[in-house]
Write an enzyme that holds these catalytic residues in place. Structure first.
Site, mmCIF file in Angstrom:
data_model
loop_
_atom_site.group_PDB
_atom_site.id
_atom_site.type_symbol
_atom_site.label_atom_id
_atom_site.label_comp_id
_atom_site.label_asym_id
_atom_site.label_seq_id
_atom_site.Cartn_x
_atom_site.Cartn_y
_atom_site.Cartn_z
ATOM 1 N N GLY A 14 30.901 -87.875 -46.238
ATOM 2 C CA GLY A 14 30.676 -87.721 -47.673
ATOM 3 C C GLY A 14 29.591 -88.660 -48.168
ATOM 4 N N GLY A 16 28.642 -88.999 -51.332
ATOM 5 C CA GLY A 16 28.763 -89.153 -52.786
ATOM 6 C C GLY A 16 28.703 -90.619 -53.162
ATOM 7 N N PHE A 17 29.210 -90.938 -54.336
ATOM 8 C CA PHE A 17 29.160 -92.324 -54.806
ATOM 9 C C PHE A 17 29.843 -93.276 -53.829
ATOM 10 C CE2 PHE A 17 28.710 -90.045 -58.886
ATOM 11 C CZ PHE A 17 27.539 -90.638 -59.313
ATOM 12 N N GLY A 18 31.002 -92.868 -53.313
ATOM 13 C CA GLY A 18 31.748 -93.743 -52.426
ATOM 14 C C GLY A 18 31.078 -93.914 -51.073
ATOM 15 N N VAL A 82 32.551 -80.995 -41.797
ATOM 16 C CA VAL A 82 33.662 -81.449 -40.959
ATOM 17 C C VAL A 82 34.729 -80.357 -40.952
ATOM 18 C CG1 VAL A 82 35.499 -83.148 -40.705
ATOM 19 C CG2 VAL A 82 33.208 -83.871 -41.380
ATOM 20 N N GLU A 173 31.982 -82.464 -72.802
ATOM 21 C CA GLU A 173 30.528 -82.600 -72.700
ATOM 22 C C GLU A 173 29.863 -81.231 -72.530
ATOM 23 O OE1 GLU A 173 30.236 -85.604 -69.589
ATOM 24 O OE2 GLU A 173 30.079 -87.168 -71.102
ATOM 25 N N ASP A 303 37.667 -89.671 -54.834
ATOM 26 C CA ASP A 303 38.471 -88.516 -55.228
ATOM 27 C C ASP A 303 39.449 -88.070 -54.144
ATOM 28 O OD1 ASP A 303 36.955 -88.557 -57.500
ATOM 29 O OD2 ASP A 303 35.957 -86.636 -57.168
ATOM 30 N N ALA A 318 33.653 -91.781 -60.722
ATOM 31 C CA ALA A 318 32.736 -92.536 -59.875
ATOM 32 C C ALA A 318 33.081 -94.025 -59.766
ATOM 33 C CB ALA A 318 31.304 -92.341 -60.359
#
Lengths: 416, 416
Positions: A14, A16-18, A82, A173, A303, A318
């Site tokens: 992943g 992403g942010f992590g 994966v 939003e 997440d 995030a």
């Protein structure tokens, strides 16, 4: 090379942010890293709704993973999906290969949760991926083109009815940005359409929008949405949608071609294959160090992870992923050096949501802000969080342009 | 409204350089205009190759038609595909409606001409539409991801072999931009790939690249391409391509997954249905006023029109379309006022092509330029021709960014 052969191999799934944060936090460590993602880009998900509503282009919020890591010598990127993980053999299976690990970090993120309503999953629009956002943009713009020559009033109204389901930040939003796209931009351009036929409805199952916000800010959010011609329907549940008629619990029917589902997220489905403990949102239950209790060489963050804080699981946002990434990188180094692990402790950074021009709500500790000042803070925080300088600058220019000229330039229908 | 009912109805098909120009030139005229295009955007086709090679995003070269015409009160936009035209009834048939006209302007542009080589049409890539350019970008980036873990050397070399067919400006510019994407950007990021395995081949059937340029500039073009590691193969014809093996006339086989076909354009296929005189490139033969000889209320301009100049048909380039649009708008006004028509006379604006950083060739009348100064002129001309200010500014910033940092930020693989 000898040194490298002895160093541990960390596989991170992943980007992403992590995942990206773990990679960077290990840049000086004596480890070999393989970063896996099914896409070749890192995605700034909090601004996906601005792609859906034609303010930003895809390259404003997506950034090539390889460009982000090119300065870091101890990491290889592998694009691939994966398909399974063998914890005993310590091996990650991809569609095209198997990759062994010493330590594994699962930062596989979330997907849209339709809560089993299959007709909505089939006929509505999720908004968790770049492609989904582009699909929503194309679809919304296309409805206006169809409506511009539709002579049947009922059909035209259905084309011009836009439902956003979910009163969390994404739903709020999206509804606000959609309102401004329609009433500030498109109304100038479709001279033969009557914009009183347009309906934007925000549907929320509970009795609150932005449930984690204080009441005062929730109220101003609803007022602002209403002032933007968004109908806010609380305590309303969606039960069915065939692509033309949305059915609400109690039997109300709304004819519409557009249902944007922002009502829930669950962990990416790869976790379901791993025979591990999961919560209702399919997240892996982790211990105080963010490890899988039965596989302590596997960390799960963001997440994908269920971690309790104040007796509730942490939200899928995030800042949680980033904080968890930092402690995970430290703990991998601790494991290698056989030092004791550090427990994860969440620092609440508050929450914020923007509803449109000069209108946002910000809640941080005791601070509650609304209106123009909150909107300025929201804009600043998001610009600073956009990772590289150039994206930051181009996004800033686009926002200034939209703000000054009431225009949205990414109104391009692709892939018809 | 009474005045409007008496004014003539002009239908313009195609919102490219020609169609948009006619609309604007009629902004003050007492006419009603319907502008039809199958897309909702105007496309700056000369920079499509920069989308294919990841310098620009789609919104940098595509602009919403409605935004371009929103200030002009006498025009309605209709998104739709023209399926046929009835010259007797003076009616344009769309997939969804029929629209009557008093005067018709066909500015339907061009499509890729595969000259009947069906396997190339099926397995190669055209580059005349926005979607095609994004497809090429995705494909090129994906080949590198696949190559990065391909252990079979022959397969890896095939993945890393890129063929551009056609030595005109599009082919030359694509090959140059591809070389810089690969050797200046991607070579920094794929640490485990040997870039000596990369091949870029520009294949041209005739004995010249940029055939309309003077010999001196043609030679410098070939030299520059070679210095960028592009193999230039002149007098070589493509006969077949199954997606894995490109067959050249004479029997040579090049294993490759990527054939970009920039070897020809023909007029859009709608003209084939109209029972009119066409040339080999399917263009409509027009008279000296750009009318169809048998239907003088129908004008054909740009890539759709065959108009002879110096005993050769005019090239299919934007300046021709724009000049023809201007005289067509005048002649429509002349017809309405029953004045004599003006003949079309082409003013040659010369030609130019860029091969990469600091390298271009420019030919205007007696002026022949090459190298850095030609490249500056090319950049300036293209920036000025990009229609609205914001696109112009963002594109300029992206070019500066790429120039200074040797980076390409739109390297996003979408739609896998």
């Amino acid at each position: 090379m000898k040194e490298q052969q002895n160093s541990k191999h960390i596989v991170i799934v992943g980007a992403g942010f992590g995942g990206i944060r773990v990679v960077r936090a290990l840049s000086e460590a004596d480890v070999q890293i393989t970063l896996i993602d099914k896409h070749n880009y890192h995605l700034f998900q909090p601004l996906l709704y601005q792609v859906s509503t034609a303010t930003l282009g895809i390259d404003d919020i997506a950034y090539p993973v390889r460009a982000m890591i090119k300065g870091q010598k101890n990491v290889l990127f592998r694009m691939g999906e994966v398909t399974n993980i063998d914890f005993e053999r310590k091996s990650v299976m991809l569609d095209t290969a198997e990759i062994d690990y010493d330590y594994l970090v699962l930062a596989t993120g979330g997907v849209t949760n339709y809560f089993g309503i299959e007709t909505v999953e089939k006929n509505g629009f999720g908004m968790k991926t770049l492609d989904e956002s582009v699909t929503i943009r194309n679809h919304i713009l296309h409805q206006f083109e169809l409506a511009s020559y539709e002579t049947d009033m009922d059909k035209r109204r259905a084309l011009l009815t836009f439902i956003v389901v979910g009163g969390g930040p994404t739903g709020v939003e999206s509804a606000g940005a959609l309102s401004e796209l329609i009433y500030l931009v498109m109304e100038e351009e479709y001279h033969n359409l009557n914009f009183k036929e347009v309906r934007i409805v925000l549907v929320e199952a509970s009795d609150k929008v932005l449930a984690s916000m204080p009441e005062e800010l929730r109220e101003v959010t609803v007022e602002t949405l209403i002032s933007k011609h968004v109908e806010v329907r609380l305590c309303v549940q969606v039960t069915d949608y065939d692509g033309e008629r949305l059915i609400l619990k109690g039997g109300e029917i709304i004819p519409t071609r557009t249902v944007i589902w922002a009502a829930g997220i669950k962990a990416a489905p790869i976790l379901d294959k791993l025979n591990i403990k999961q919560d209702q949102a399919r997240r892996a239950i982790v211990n105080e160090y963010l490890q899988l209790p039965d596989h302590q060489d596997v960390f799960v963050i963001g997440d994908s992870a269920h971690f309790e804080y104040n007796e509730r699981p942490l939200p899928m946002i995030a800042p949680v992923a980033i904080q968890q990434a930092d402690v995970t990188a430290k703990n991998i180094k601790n494991l290698i050096k056989e030092k004791p692990l550090e427990k994860f402790a969440y620092k609440d950074v508050g929450s914020m949501a923007t509803i449109g021009r000069n209108a946002a709500v910000v809640h941080m500790g005791r601070i509650k802000l609304k209106g123009f000042f909150a909107w300025l803070i929201w804009s600043l925080v998001h610009i600073l969080r956009l990772i590289d300088f150039r994206n930051r600058f181009v996004v800033f220019m686009k926002w200034v342009w939209e703000y000054v000229f009431y225009d949205r330039l990414v109104r391009i229908i692709t892939r018809q």
